[in-house]
Design an enzyme around this catalytic site. Structure first.
Site, PDB file in Angstrom:
ATOM      1  N   THR A 358     -15.409  -3.741  15.896  1.00 54.77           N
ATOM      2  CA  THR A 358     -14.868  -5.000  15.264  1.00 54.77           C
ATOM      3  C   THR A 358     -13.456  -6.124  16.412  1.00 54.77           C
ATOM      4  O   THR A 358     -12.954  -4.734  16.212  1.00 54.77           O
ATOM      5  CB  THR A 358     -13.495  -4.139  13.922  1.00 54.77           C
ATOM      6  OG1 THR A 358     -12.866  -5.662  13.053  1.00 54.77           O
ATOM      7  CG2 THR A 358     -12.782  -3.567  14.457  1.00 54.77           C
ATOM      8  N   HIS A 410     -10.780  12.828  13.280  1.00 56.79           N
ATOM      9  CA  HIS A 410     -10.035  14.112  14.532  1.00 56.79           C
ATOM     10  C   HIS A 410     -10.371  15.514  13.891  1.00 56.79           C
ATOM     11  O   HIS A 410     -10.430  16.282  15.051  1.00 56.79           O
ATOM     12  CB  HIS A 410      -8.476  13.969  14.472  1.00 56.79           C
ATOM     13  CG  HIS A 410      -7.644  14.484  15.228  1.00 56.79           C
ATOM     14  ND1 HIS A 410      -8.056  14.880  16.540  1.00 56.79           N
ATOM     15  CD2 HIS A 410      -6.527  14.918  16.026  1.00 56.79           C
ATOM     16  CE1 HIS A 410      -7.179  15.512  17.834  1.00 56.79           C
ATOM     17  NE2 HIS A 410      -6.730  14.972  17.197  1.00 56.79           N
TER      18      HIS A 410
END
Length: 439
Positions: A358, A410
């Site tokens: 993006t 994560h």
């Protein structure tokens, strides 16, 4: 005996899309249509679908209204045979009028988009659909959903805008032109009218007023996906910065040759997609996804490019970018951007990405933390290029710098892999020869 009318149905929707909303009806019962002529537009939570006439004929009935929710195979309208007058009109297209004494002038051979029957219908329509002076005299097609939304956001009505598209259709550029003209008038110093009175000004919304507008299906879907991403992933963001000097020099040196050879401008997004594709090959965990207790590795890179459209943010996917040239990437990005603006993207083009990029820099963003697009595991955020003082070889110099950010899940991606991935992109952009040499 006349044959039974043919039902015109909602096209098959993908498994991930349960239903659609009728956002525009371009015809009404009794209208004559040509083959492939647009009848209705349906909005899903991803794209706008067009429903066209399967053959020439007359609409005997409309089974839906604007705002209705429909599912796959629902009947939108019934198409019957055209009456004799309509058939004669159709056969006379492309031929010059031979009876000048008729009260209603027949369309010229150059105008194949309307008929005398359409003229009669146009007189009864709202003035918003009247073709501007110099047009064919028939009813102008309604604006597309994206243009209607732009009109609403600008506080304009269709009759306030002169359409320059085919048959007088209002385009995005027409709305922006009117906005610019109004802005200039409001900035110009006020002057008295010939009668000595100050010119009237449009009434602004009163202080403290509120307005309630329902979310579009796309905006509701975006809200749902973003909330899902925040709740279902252990998201973390790491940052780095890139000296864009080499990339800017490269573009300045070859932009004219590149555009002449490939008929497309050389931008930075093509370089970043190419750099990300190489980095994904080196760090496949960034390109992987979690599926329950299994890790799904993708041995290809399908990179989604976040594109702003009048309906909201959409993410069309560039397939197999690891084997694509920079020119091919730039060409496909431009195509996506143009069709996203018109709501013409196919649903299949919005599915199946393995990684997303993006670019908030085009809007002036200096720093941000993009949100992962599940089931993907990471997203790269680009930002505005700004000149800043940096230390180079023990000296402070001014360089064009860009912050980049990698948000990742994560649970799957370790911080060390995320940092190395960003460094790989940084190295490739700061030394574009690495992309050529694959080092």
């Amino acid at each position: 005996m006349a044959p039974d009318p043919t039902p015109i149905k909602v096209p098959e929707l993908p498994e991930s899309v349960a239903d659609a909303t009728v956002v525009a009806l371009h015809k009404k019962a009794g209208d004559t249509v040509k083959r492939d002529e647009l009848i209705a537009e349906l909005e899903t939570d991803k794209v706008v679908l067009e429903v066209s006439a399967p053959s020439a004929g007359a609409l005997t009935a409309l089974e839906v209204s604007e705002g209705d929710t429909v599912k796959t195979d629902a009947v939108i309208a019934y198409l019957g045979a055209a009456d004799e007058a309509a058939e004669e009109d159709s056969e006379s297209e492309g031929e010059e009028a031979s009876i000048p004494s008729q009260p209603a002038a027949r369309e010229s051979s150059d105008d194949k988009t309307s008929s005398p029957r359409a003229e009669d219908r146009g007189k009864a329509r709202d003035t918003a659909n009247v073709v501007p002076e110099g047009g064919s005299g028939g009813a102008a097609p309604p604006p597309s959903p994206s243009v209607r939304r732009l009109l609403q956001e600008a506080g304009l009505k269709a009759e306030d805008v002169e359409g320059t598209g085919e048959d007088g259709r209002i385009l995005r550029e027409d709305v922006e032109r009117v906005q610019t003209e109004r802005s200039r008038r409001s900035e110009a110093p006020s002057s008295a009218s010939p009668q000595g009175r100050a010119p009237e000004r449009e009434r602004a919304p009163s202080a403290g007023s509120i307005e309630r507008v329902p979310m579009t299906r796309l905006r509701a879907r975006i809200a749902e996906r973003l909330l899902e991403a925040k709740q279902s992933t252990a998201m973390l963001t790491t940052f780095n910065e890139i000296d864009m000097s080499a990339a800017m020099d490269l573009r300045a040196r070859y932009k004219e040759t590149f555009e002449k050879r490939h008929s497309i401008k050389l931008g930075f997004m093509g370089l970043f997609v190419a750099a990300a594709s190489r980095a994904l090959e080196r760090f496949p965990i960034i390109n992987a996804a979690l599926d329950g207790e299994e890790i799904v590795y993708h041995h290809f890179s399908d990179i989604g490019i976040a594109v702003s459209s009048p309906r909201g943010l959409v993410v069309p996917v560039l397939r197999d970018t690891g084997n694509a040239s920079v020119a091919d990437i730039e060409r496909r990005i431009r195509d996506f951007a143009e069709r996203a603006s018109d709501g013409k993207l196919d649903i299949d083009e919005l599915r199946g990405g393995t990684f997303t990029i993006t670019n908030g820099g085009v809007f002036g963003s200096l720093f941000s933390t993009p949100i992962v697009n599940p089931p993907q595991s990471a997203i790269l955020g680009m930002h505005a290029i700004k000149e800043r003082p940096v230390a180079v070889d023990g000296e402070v110099v001014i360089r064009p710098m860009m912050y980049i950010a990698l948000s990742y899940d994560h649970r799957l991606v370790d911080g060390a892999d995320a940092v190395r991935f960003l460094v790989a992109i940084k190295d490739a952009i700061e030394d574009p020869a690495r992309l050529l040499l694959d080092v």
